[in-house]
Scaffold this motif. Structure first.
Motif, PDB file in Angstrom:
ATOM      1  N   UNK A 105      83.998  13.420  47.153  1.00 14.95           N
ATOM      2  CA  UNK A 105      83.312  13.977  48.199  1.00 14.95           C
ATOM      3  C   UNK A 105      81.738  14.354  47.962  1.00 14.95           C
ATOM      4  N   UNK A 106      81.745  15.232  46.757  1.00 14.72           N
ATOM      5  CA  UNK A 106      80.305  15.650  46.506  1.00 14.72           C
ATOM      6  C   UNK A 106      79.443  14.688  46.020  1.00 14.72           C
ATOM      7  N   UNK A 107      79.984  13.765  45.116  1.00 16.75           N
ATOM      8  CA  UNK A 107      79.155  12.623  44.725  1.00 16.75           C
ATOM      9  C   UNK A 107      78.748  11.689  45.874  1.00 16.75           C
ATOM     10  N   UNK A 108      79.672  11.409  46.821  1.00 16.76           N
ATOM     11  CA  UNK A 108      79.283  10.538  47.821  1.00 16.76           C
ATOM     12  C   UNK A 108      77.889  11.073  48.683  1.00 16.76           C
ATOM     13  N   UNK A 109      78.076  12.614  48.775  1.00 15.15           N
ATOM     14  CA  UNK A 109      77.126  12.927  49.599  1.00 15.15           C
ATOM     15  C   UNK A 109      75.482  12.677  48.719  1.00 15.15           C
ATOM     16  N   UNK A 110      75.362  12.848  47.438  1.00 17.55           N
ATOM     17  CA  UNK A 110      74.393  12.797  46.764  1.00 17.55           C
ATOM     18  C   UNK A 110      73.913  11.746  46.432  1.00 17.55           C
ATOM     19  N   UNK A 111      74.926  10.732  46.130  1.00 17.76           N
ATOM     20  CA  UNK A 111      74.609   9.296  45.692  1.00 17.76           C
ATOM     21  C   UNK A 111      74.628   8.240  46.884  1.00 17.76           C
ATOM     22  N   UNK A 112      75.306   8.274  47.938  1.00 17.06           N
ATOM     23  CA  UNK A 112      75.390   7.425  49.080  1.00 17.06           C
ATOM     24  C   UNK A 112      74.979   8.270  50.316  1.00 17.06           C
TER      25      UNK A 112
END
Length: 121
Positions: A88-95
């Motif tokens: 969830x967190x990575x999807x916010x920052x990366x995508x």
């Protein structure tokens, strides 16, 4: 040492999910025609980073097998939910995926569940 096995499982699971999303999004959507779908999937399977995502799933399973030698599954498995939070967190920052109230509440419930189930009796 057992927690390193759980961490390895979570790390390689998250890596696989993120790398698959990143690479597959470069290829566009799934075509409507069957033959085009087959060619699309074959192109994906020839991508080295996508293959690394599959390899990471295998490595995650090796870490999980090691974790199963150290913990009861009822104790260890809730920690797998950490992968939801990290993705969830990575999807916010990366995508640049949106943050919604439902996602935040769901993540909070997952974390609460991890805290409750990880308490020793």
């Amino acid at each position: 040492m057992g927690y390193i096995y759980i961490f390895g499982t979570v790390f390689f699971t998250v890596y696989g999910q993120i790398i698959l999303k990143w690479q597959i999004s470069k290829y566009g959507g799934l075509p409507p025609e069957l033959w085009d779908k087959v060619l699309f999937v074959l192109r994906l399977l020839l991508d080295p980073l996508i293959l690394s995502g599959f390899l990471s799933a295998f490595v995650a399973s090796l870490f999980w097998m090691a974790a199963m030698t150290k913990f009861d599954i009822s104790y260890a498995y809730p920690f797998m939910s950490l992968s939801f939070g990290l993705v969830f967190l990575l999807s916010i920052f990366l995508f640049h995926e949106p943050i919604t109230a439902h996602k935040v509440i769901g993540l909070a419930l997952i974390i609460a569940g991890i805290l409750v189930t990880s308490q020793s009796a």
